[in-house]
Every structure is written in structure tokens, then in C-alpha cells.
Design a protein around this motif. Structure first.
Motif, PDB file in Angstrom:
ATOM      1  N   VAL A   1       0.853  -1.185   0.000  1.00  0.00           N
ATOM      2  CA  VAL A   1       0.000   0.000   0.000  1.00  0.00           C
ATOM      3  C   VAL A   1       0.893   1.240   0.000  1.00  0.00           C
ATOM      4  O   VAL A   1       1.842   1.325   0.788  1.00  0.00           O
ATOM      5  CB  VAL A   1      -0.937   0.031   1.219  1.00  0.00           C
ATOM      6  N   ILE A   2       0.580   2.191  -0.879  1.00  0.00           N
ATOM      7  CA  ILE A   2       1.300   3.461  -0.940  1.00  0.00           C
ATOM      8  C   ILE A   2       0.304   4.585  -0.674  1.00  0.00           C
ATOM      9  O   ILE A   2      -0.776   4.624  -1.259  1.00  0.00           O
ATOM     10  CB  ILE A   2       1.966   3.671  -2.310  1.00  0.00           C
ATOM     11  N   GLY A   3       0.659   5.485   0.217  1.00  0.00           N
ATOM     12  CA  GLY A   3      -0.125   6.688   0.446  1.00  0.00           C
ATOM     13  C   GLY A   3       0.612   7.885  -0.140  1.00  0.00           C
ATOM     14  O   GLY A   3       1.805   8.049   0.103  1.00  0.00           O
ATOM     15  N   ALA A   4      -0.079   8.690  -0.928  1.00  0.00           N
ATOM     16  CA  ALA A   4       0.551   9.850  -1.572  1.00  0.00           C
ATOM     17  C   ALA A   4      -0.192  11.123  -1.201  1.00  0.00           C
ATOM     18  O   ALA A   4      -1.431  11.142  -1.158  1.00  0.00           O
ATOM     19  CB  ALA A   4       0.584   9.680  -3.093  1.00  0.00           C
ATOM     20  N   ASP A   5       0.555  12.177  -0.955  1.00  0.00           N
ATOM     21  CA  ASP A   5      -0.025  13.482  -0.624  1.00  0.00           C
ATOM     22  C   ASP A   5       1.046  14.529  -0.914  1.00  0.00           C
ATOM     23  O   ASP A   5       2.235  14.214  -0.934  1.00  0.00           O
ATOM     24  CB  ASP A   5      -0.430  13.530   0.852  1.00  0.00           C
TER      25      ASP A   5
ATOM     26  N   ARG B   1       5.586  -1.737   5.885  1.00  0.00           N
ATOM     27  CA  ARG B   1       4.772  -2.178   4.744  1.00  0.00           C
ATOM     28  C   ARG B   1       4.156  -1.008   3.983  1.00  0.00           C
ATOM     29  O   ARG B   1       4.211  -0.959   2.752  1.00  0.00           O
ATOM     30  CB  ARG B   1       3.638  -3.094   5.224  1.00  0.00           C
ATOM     31  N   VAL B   2       3.533  -0.080   4.699  1.00  0.00           N
ATOM     32  CA  VAL B   2       2.855   1.048   4.047  1.00  0.00           C
ATOM     33  C   VAL B   2       3.874   2.159   3.803  1.00  0.00           C
ATOM     34  O   VAL B   2       4.511   2.637   4.739  1.00  0.00           O
ATOM     35  CB  VAL B   2       1.691   1.560   4.915  1.00  0.00           C
ATOM     36  N   LYS B   3       4.017   2.545   2.564  1.00  0.00           N
ATOM     37  CA  LYS B   3       4.978   3.576   2.186  1.00  0.00           C
ATOM     38  C   LYS B   3       4.238   4.877   1.871  1.00  0.00           C
ATOM     39  O   LYS B   3       3.128   4.857   1.319  1.00  0.00           O
ATOM     40  CB  LYS B   3       5.791   3.144   0.955  1.00  0.00           C
ATOM     41  N   PHE B   4       4.861   5.999   2.199  1.00  0.00           N
ATOM     42  CA  PHE B   4       4.255   7.303   1.925  1.00  0.00           C
ATOM     43  C   PHE B   4       5.165   8.105   1.002  1.00  0.00           C
ATOM     44  O   PHE B   4       6.392   8.146   1.186  1.00  0.00           O
ATOM     45  CB  PHE B   4       3.993   8.047   3.227  1.00  0.00           C
ATOM     46  N   VAL B   5       4.530   8.725   0.006  1.00  0.00           N
ATOM     47  CA  VAL B   5       5.255   9.439  -1.041  1.00  0.00           C
ATOM     48  C   VAL B   5       4.692  10.845  -1.159  1.00  0.00           C
ATOM     49  O   VAL B   5       3.476  11.032  -1.203  1.00  0.00           O
ATOM     50  CB  VAL B   5       5.110   8.716  -2.400  1.00  0.00           C
ATOM     51  N   GLU B   6       5.564  11.834  -1.203  1.00  0.00           N
ATOM     52  CA  GLU B   6       5.138  13.218  -1.400  1.00  0.00           C
ATOM     53  C   GLU B   6       4.949  13.447  -2.897  1.00  0.00           C
ATOM     54  O   GLU B   6       5.909  13.376  -3.671  1.00  0.00           O
ATOM     55  CB  GLU B   6       6.178  14.174  -0.829  1.00  0.00           C
ATOM     56  N   ALA B   7       3.704  13.695  -3.308  1.00  0.00           N
ATOM     57  CA  ALA B   7       3.415  13.795  -4.738  1.00  0.00           C
ATOM     58  C   ALA B   7       2.165  14.628  -4.972  1.00  0.00           C
ATOM     59  O   ALA B   7       1.253  14.646  -4.147  1.00  0.00           O
ATOM     60  CB  ALA B   7       3.219  12.397  -5.332  1.00  0.00           C
ATOM     61  N   ASP B   8       2.132  15.296  -6.115  1.00  0.00           N
ATOM     62  CA  ASP B   8       0.983  16.087  -6.550  1.00  0.00           C
ATOM     63  C   ASP B   8      -0.002  15.164  -7.262  1.00  0.00           C
ATOM     64  O   ASP B   8       0.375  14.421  -8.180  1.00  0.00           O
ATOM     65  CB  ASP B   8       1.454  17.189  -7.497  1.00  0.00           C
ATOM     66  N   ALA B   9      -1.260  15.206  -6.877  1.00  0.00           N
ATOM     67  CA  ALA B   9      -2.286  14.353  -7.475  1.00  0.00           C
ATOM     68  C   ALA B   9      -2.457  14.594  -8.964  1.00  0.00           C
ATOM     69  O   ALA B   9      -2.986  13.741  -9.687  1.00  0.00           O
ATOM     70  CB  ALA B   9      -3.627  14.580  -6.770  1.00  0.00           C
ATOM     71  N   GLN B  10      -2.000  15.753  -9.463  1.00  0.00           N
ATOM     72  CA  GLN B  10      -2.170  16.083 -10.876  1.00  0.00           C
ATOM     73  C   GLN B  10      -0.984  15.649 -11.734  1.00  0.00           C
ATOM     74  O   GLN B  10      -1.030  15.789 -12.967  1.00  0.00           O
ATOM     75  CB  GLN B  10      -2.376  17.599 -11.025  1.00  0.00           C
TER      76      GLN B  10
END
Length: 255
Positions: free
Chosen positions: A81-85, A106-115
Motif C-alpha cells: 500500500v502506498i499513500g501519496a499526498d 509495509r505502508v509507504k508514503f510518497v510526497e506527490a501532486d495528485a495532478q
């Protein structure tokens, strides 16, 4: 509603959510009477994770990671599972929450623009977005990116606030959203960007029900369905990216 209040430029939305990050979870649960937890649980039940062989799950506009962690729990840690914001302060809290839940590895978080997502085409079996799509500057572009990174046969699930259709409930909802929520939210968060005045204004202006379903269809999704939660205070929208010949998707949303 002033245009300044509903300003959705990326710099303003990022600043707004960065400012309220310390109070975000507390106010979400307080102002929804904890019903927001039930909505996320129900989303994961209605649109369950498939096997890991179908690919990972992306939770876009993940905030502090609640829906990403819900999917990790329901998949029993068997599906990446990846969470992006794009709000860094939110992701810091999300990572701490994942560590506390024993899901940090397990859960990775990525700084990213939804567009402009930094993921390859056709990557994810499921792309979710809970209460974040209306904050994306260009809704259609955000939906197009969600569809792009979903594998053929995979699904896109959007959980958003909506306006109850019952006239009595609608009036009560409007009163709460216009007066109670902004007052409590602003008193607690002291948001310089008037985040808790922006929230109800953005909900009242955002398309819901068939209007949002039509946007999802225009983005390339088929079999689009929506399910109102709590008399229409929130609604879950689900669509499927058409599979190529010989491919199958993870399955229809459960009733």
C-alpha cells in the motif's frame, strides 16, 4: 462564497493542510462524531483489496494515512500500500501512525501532486481517494491521473462529502456545515487560511452523485456506481478501468 475562500491553487491548498496537520485527525473525528472511521471501513469492505498478484494499492490525498492503513489492515499486510499526498506535514504524521500500528515496514508514503503522479501507467489494482478530490486544483486532471496509474481491470474509488437529498436533513446539514463546523474548526486549528470555512464551501460547490459519476466516466472509467453513506452526508463512487482482451479485474464492489 468569495472566490478567495474557494481558491484551490496548489500553493494555497498545500499551505492550508500543512497548517492544520497537528489538529487534522482530532477535528475530523470530532466534527464527524467519529463516523468518518466507519466510512473508511465501509469503503474497504465494499471495494476490498485483491491478491497481491494484481498489484499494489494507492491511496491518493492520503493525509495522515487513515484509509491507507485501513487497506493494509484488511489485506492483512499481504498487499503493498502506498499513500501519496503533497502536504509534507501530513505525511510525517502518517508515517508515525503507520509505525504505531506496526505497519511502518509495509505502508509507504510518497510526497506527490495528485495532478502529476510519479508512477508508471497501469501500476495499481486499486486507487482510492478519501475526501481529497475536491481539493485538487483541476478535478478532471486528478481523475485522469488516477485512471492512468490504475491497471486495466483495476478500480478507482472516491469517497467524498455530498449533499443529502432529504430536504429536512439537507437543511440541518447545511446549518451544521455553514455555522457549527467552521466555528469549532477555526477555534481549535486557528488556521490562517480559514481551512474550516473553506471545507463546507468546497463541499457545497463540488459536484456529487451523477455529476461526479459523469466526471469519472469522462476520465475513462466504466461500470461507475455510487453508494451514499449516512443519508448522503458522504458518498462512495467506484469505477473500473476497462480491461484489455483476456484480462480480468479484481471484481465488482460488494453490496
Amino acid at each position: 462564497m468569495s472566490s478567495q475562500l474557494l481558491d484551490k491553487r496548489e500553493v494555497r491548498i498545500r499551505r492550508m493542510f500543512s497548517q492544520i496537520a497537528p489538529w487534522y485527525d482530532f477535528l475530523n473525528h470530532l466534527l464527524s462524531l467519529n463516523i468518518d472511521k466507519q466510512w473508511r471501513d465501509r469503503t474497504a469492505r465494499l471495494v476490498p483489496p485483491g491478491p497481491a498478484s494484481l498489484g499494489p494499492i494507492l491511496d491518493l490525498c492520503t493525509g495522515t494515512g487513515d484509509l491507507a492503513l485501513t487497506y493494509d489492515r484488511d489485506a492483512r499486510g499481504a498487499v503493498p500500500v502506498i499513500g501519496a499526498d503533497f502536504a509534507h506535514e501530513m505525511l510525517v504524521l502518517a508515517a508515525k501512525k503507520a509505525d504505531a500500528a506496526g505497519a511502518g515496514g509495509r505502508v509507504k508514503f510518497v510526497e506527490a501532486d495528485a495532478q502529476a503522479l510519479p508512477f508508471a501507467d497501469d501500476t495499481f489494482q486499486l486507487v482510492t481517494n478519501a475526501f481529497g478530490l475536491r481539493n485538487v486544483t483541476d478535478t478532471d486532471r486528478g481523475l485522469a491521473e488516477m485512471v492512468r496509474v490504475t491497471r486495466p481491470g483495476g478500480r478507482v474509488a472516491v469517497l467524498e462529502f455530498s449533499k443529502p437529498r432529504n430536504p429536512v436533513l439537507g437543511r440541518l446539514y447545511g446549518w451544521y456545515f455553514r455555522y457549527v463546523l467552521p466555528l469549532v474548526g477555526q477555534l481549535v486549528s486557528r488556521s490562517g487560511e480559514s481551512a474550516y470555512r473553506y471545507l463546507p464551501a468546497s463541499v457545497l460547490k463540488f459536484p456529487d452523485y451523477e455529476a461526479l459519476a459523469d466526471k469519472m466516466r469522462a476520465a475513462g472509467l466504466g461500470e461507475v456506481k455510487f453508494v451514499p453513506f449516512t443519508f448522503g452526508v458522504a458518498t462512495l463512487y467506484v469505477g473500473e478501468k476497462p480491461a484489455r482482451a483476456g484480462e480480468t479485474g479484481p471484481g465488482e464492489p460488494r453490496a
